[in-house]
Write an enzyme that holds these catalytic residues in place. Structure first.
Site, mmCIF file in Angstrom:
data_model
loop_
_atom_site.group_PDB
_atom_site.id
_atom_site.type_symbol
_atom_site.label_atom_id
_atom_site.label_comp_id
_atom_site.label_asym_id
_atom_site.label_seq_id
_atom_site.Cartn_x
_atom_site.Cartn_y
_atom_site.Cartn_z
ATOM 1 N N ASP A 29 9.429 2.225 5.012
ATOM 2 C CA ASP A 29 10.588 1.680 5.710
ATOM 3 C C ASP A 29 11.414 2.778 6.367
ATOM 4 O O ASP A 29 11.842 2.660 7.519
ATOM 5 C CB ASP A 29 11.466 0.879 4.745
ATOM 6 C CG ASP A 29 10.783 -0.379 4.250
ATOM 7 O OD1 ASP A 29 9.731 -0.744 4.808
ATOM 8 O OD2 ASP A 29 11.301 -0.987 3.299
ATOM 9 N N SER A 34 18.191 -2.175 4.519
ATOM 10 C CA SER A 34 18.608 -1.042 3.688
ATOM 11 C C SER A 34 18.111 0.277 4.269
ATOM 12 O O SER A 34 18.858 1.264 4.313
ATOM 13 C CB SER A 34 18.103 -1.214 2.253
ATOM 14 O OG SER A 34 16.685 -1.280 2.209
ATOM 15 N N TYR A 86 7.414 -7.473 -8.548
ATOM 16 C CA TYR A 86 7.227 -6.243 -7.788
ATOM 17 C C TYR A 86 7.038 -5.066 -8.742
ATOM 18 O O TYR A 86 6.100 -4.274 -8.603
ATOM 19 C CB TYR A 86 8.433 -6.005 -6.879
ATOM 20 C CG TYR A 86 8.318 -4.774 -6.014
ATOM 21 C CD1 TYR A 86 7.795 -4.839 -4.737
ATOM 22 C CD2 TYR A 86 8.738 -3.521 -6.487
ATOM 23 C CE1 TYR A 86 7.686 -3.708 -3.938
ATOM 24 C CE2 TYR A 86 8.638 -2.390 -5.702
ATOM 25 C CZ TYR A 86 8.115 -2.491 -4.433
ATOM 26 O OH TYR A 86 7.999 -1.362 -3.651
ATOM 27 N N SER A 145 32.301 -1.760 5.780
ATOM 28 C CA SER A 145 31.253 -2.448 6.536
ATOM 29 C C SER A 145 31.854 -3.692 7.164
ATOM 30 O O SER A 145 32.677 -4.379 6.537
ATOM 31 C CB SER A 145 30.090 -2.845 5.611
ATOM 32 O OG SER A 145 29.204 -3.731 6.284
ATOM 33 N N THR A 156 0.821 -1.219 0.000
ATOM 34 C CA THR A 156 0.000 0.000 0.000
ATOM 35 C C THR A 156 0.848 1.259 0.000
ATOM 36 O O THR A 156 0.370 2.328 -0.385
ATOM 37 C CB THR A 156 -0.930 0.039 1.229
ATOM 38 O OG1 THR A 156 -0.146 -0.199 2.406
ATOM 39 C CG2 THR A 156 -2.019 -1.017 1.127
ATOM 40 N N GLY A 159 13.720 -9.494 5.510
ATOM 41 C CA GLY A 159 12.433 -8.819 5.567
ATOM 42 C C GLY A 159 12.342 -7.777 6.654
ATOM 43 O O GLY A 159 11.246 -7.316 6.981
ATOM 44 N N LEU A 160 13.473 -7.379 7.239
ATOM 45 C CA LEU A 160 13.486 -6.395 8.318
ATOM 46 C C LEU A 160 13.986 -5.032 7.862
ATOM 47 O O LEU A 160 14.246 -4.159 8.676
ATOM 48 C CB LEU A 160 14.347 -6.906 9.475
ATOM 49 C CG LEU A 160 13.809 -8.167 10.164
ATOM 50 C CD1 LEU A 160 14.818 -8.704 11.168
ATOM 51 C CD2 LEU A 160 12.485 -7.875 10.850
ATOM 52 N N SER A 161 14.131 -4.852 6.552
ATOM 53 C CA SER A 161 14.519 -3.586 5.941
ATOM 54 C C SER A 161 15.872 -3.093 6.421
ATOM 55 O O SER A 161 16.008 -1.978 6.944
ATOM 56 C CB SER A 161 13.445 -2.517 6.168
ATOM 57 O OG SER A 161 13.625 -1.448 5.270
ATOM 58 N N GLU A 192 17.063 6.110 -1.926
ATOM 59 C CA GLU A 192 16.756 4.765 -2.414
ATOM 60 C C GLU A 192 15.988 4.804 -3.730
ATOM 61 O O GLU A 192 16.239 3.999 -4.623
ATOM 62 C CB GLU A 192 15.966 3.966 -1.367
ATOM 63 C CG GLU A 192 15.713 2.532 -1.782
ATOM 64 C CD GLU A 192 15.565 1.577 -0.623
ATOM 65 O OE1 GLU A 192 15.150 0.439 -0.873
ATOM 66 O OE2 GLU A 192 15.853 1.952 0.526
#
Length: 393
Positions: free
Chosen positions: A180, A131, A230, A67, A35, A127-129, A168
């Site tokens: 996000d 980025s 997507y 990193s 959404t 799936g926890l974003s 992004e």
């Protein structure tokens, strides 16, 4: 991750002390699938896994990025105009894009260069974003380079989230919604965030997690259709909005379509577009209902909206897969699990479940058995608590 870890990692990498350190959390989305890029409603929550970024300025225009997840250093001479076209170094495009946006907006002039170090415990691809956590932490750390900004100061979290989102969508080139970045920036512990992705208005919804846990099951599956599907869904929603605008007027995105509008004009849409619109319209309704139920402490009703969301994502939006469906089926038949749904783009990825604290172990074990036997998949499970949004360390 302790507060001192990013500083120690930076000092080890660069041989000096960082000037600014910030951390931002990953997030889960309880209800509100697909959404956000339709300017709709979402109900995310920040989780107690964080990404930290430590920075120190340079005076030669060079930007060095490291990193703890990757072996090689990435070096660019000046703020780049385009992303790095290297698969191994592509992670660096997320902080680089944020630095470009912040410099352009005057929020954090970084044109003289800097050293940057990323560390933390938000898992990638779960799936926890991760980025968005990286982007938002970078934005806050760069903002914190200003000598007048001290630890504990009030950050312009909305502006930093917007800059991270622009990085992004513009620099990295991923056609995502705002959820996000806003969740990683603005969420608070013991709360979910009711977010209107059009107006950017937010409402804080109490989420006391004494009795229930948010469990994320990463199936470790990503089917080949994921990226293309997507993009297809984004395009289909735009096509449907254009078609309904011709019929109704005033439809910029599917956010402008309510249930009555949809029912009155559904026959004018092709079958695939009809299903996409039905999902978006009903999902916005579910977000409102879930937020109201959560405010009332009715976790069973929140869970019902989660199951309904998954069914809609599976049948109308057609972005689920057998592994995700298998996890939700286990949730449905496990005592103490009140709701579950796929989260993220779909065709693999993760399921988020709302589980009674004393049922977490049983649910996790049953999921592992089911996926191992039915799909030869060995998932990762994360038991998450709510957490604070971005902060300077």
């Amino acid at each position: 991750m302790t507060a001192g870890e990013p500083r120690a990692a930076f000092s080890e990498a660069y041989g000096r002390t960082p000037t600014a350190v910030a951390s931002a959390p990953g997030r889960v989305n309880l209800v509100g699938g697909h959404t956000d890029y339709n300017e709709g409603l979402v109900l995310p929550m920040a989780v107690d896994l964080r990404t930290a970024v430590a920075l120190a300025p340079r005076d030669d225009g060079r930007i060095r990025l490291r990193s703890t997840e990757f072996a090689d250093e990435v070096v660019v001479d000046g703020l780049p105009d385009d992303p790095i076209d290297d698969r191994d170094d592509s992670w660096a495009n997320y902080p680089l894009g944020v630095l470009v946006e912040l410099d352009a907006a005057g929020l954090a002039p970084v044109g003289d260069g800097l050293d940057l170090l990323v560390t933390g415990d938000v898992p990638q691809g779960a799936g926890l974003s991760s980025s968005a956590a990286l982007e938002v932490a970078t934005a806050a750390a760069a903002y914190g380079l200003d000598p007048g900004v001290e630890t504990g100061t009030d950050l312009p979290k909305g502006r930093l989230a917007e800059a991270a989102w622009r990085a992004e969508t513009g620099f990295v080139g991923l056609d995502c919604g705002i959820m996000d970045q806003y969740a990683s920036a603005l969420c608070r512990a013991d709360e979910a965030l009711f977010l209107d992705c059009r107006s950017r208005e937010t409402e804080r919804v109490p989420f006391p997690d004494d009795d229930y846990r948010v469990v994320v099951v990463d199936t470790r599956v990503e089917h080949e259709l994921a990226a293309s599907a997507y993009n297809d869904r984004v395009a289909e929603c735009r096509e449907a909005a254009e078609r309904l605008n011709d019929l109704l007027g005033g439809v910029d995105t599917l956010r402008d379509v309510d249930r009555d509008d949809f029912l009155a004009h559904a026959d004018h849409l092709s079958a695939p577009l009809r299903r996409r619109v039905r999902h978006v319209v009903t999902e916005n309704e579910r977000v409102r209902a879930a937020a109201a139920a959560l405010s009332a402490g009715d976790f069973d009703a929140v869970g019902d909206r989660m199951y309904e969301s998954h069914a809609s994502l599976r049948d109308d939006y057609e972005v689920s897969c057998r592994e995700l469906d298998a996890v939700v089926d286990v949730a449905w038949t496990t005592d103490g699990v009140v709701g579950a749904r796929m989260t993220g783009g779909g065709f693999g990825g993760s399921v988020v479940a709302l589980v009674a604290a004393d049922a977490v172990d049983e649910f996790s074990a049953r999921v592992d058995r089911a996926l191992s036997e039915e799909a030869d998949v060995h998932p990762r499970t994360f038991v998450c608590a709510s957490a604070e949004g971005v902060r300077l360390e």
